[in-house]
Design an enzyme around this catalytic site. Sequence first.
Site, PDB file in Angstrom:
ATOM      1  CG  ASN A  47       5.192 -12.163 -37.793  1.00 18.28           C
ATOM      2  OD1 ASN A  47       6.108 -11.456 -37.399  1.00 18.28           O
ATOM      3  ND2 ASN A  47       4.535 -12.981 -36.993  1.00 18.28           N
ATOM      4  CD  GLN A  48       3.439  -5.122 -37.981  1.00 20.30           C
ATOM      5  OE1 GLN A  48       3.361  -5.217 -36.764  1.00 20.30           O
ATOM      6  NE2 GLN A  48       2.871  -4.144 -38.657  1.00 20.30           N
TER       7      GLN A  48
END
Length: 263
Positions: A139-140
């Site tokens: 996840n960014q």
Amino acid sequence: MADINRIIYLIDEYLESNRLNHVGPSEVAAYLAKNGALPSDGGKTLRKHLRDGKIPNAEQPGGKKQSWYIRHSNCKKTSLSTPAHTSETEVIMTKVPTSSVVTEGLAPIADSESEFLILGTLPGKVSLETQCYYANQGNQFWKIMSSLFDESIPLAYEDRLRFLEKHHIALWDVLKSAERISSLDSDIENLTINDILGFISKHPNIRVIGLNGDKASTYFRTYINIDELPKHISVVSLPSSSSTNTHFTLDAKIDRWETILKQ
């Protein structure tokens, strides 16, 4: 050194998102390379991990030197028959047996000085297991936060929470609970909604609500009466920070997320 746990998680994520019960190394290697888990070498490194026995639920039904079949790490091991004339890069498009479970979300992260409320849909598998928001390395979210505030993100979760507090950011989700068979928002059923309006009333300094992803935006706008929000609050729909959201590059996501700081 390769992060085997992350590789396994991304393989599971790929299988879930494509509704597959198994996949070949050449197919999934491209996804792993795209997410930075392995070099882009056509699956060479992944095959080495397979030969070394580091990837669970992987086998060569036809024997050594034949095609590898990789399944979800949670699947019970069963024998796979080798289809005639099937190459390693071909994938059998059969659905994973569904078995939904009730998922309960995490408690909100906020204090009396919070100004920006980021709402996801519901935490994924890794976040629920660790009880930490955005714990999936793919996840960014934390990369976006780092860029927005031009600061390095600490490794320890407690320090990350202090980072959020420093920048007056609160975290929560639109959904309180739901039934789903994976970490994917598309698998959600029988949902219940968090008391967002009650939360806002207890945190009067909130002035921007950022909706992390299309599903969070849809659920929020469907179940929350925006007319009941204080007039000074802006609601902004944002591209999902999930690595499965390939419609936006990281830079494009950062540009869109920057809008929450301009409200």
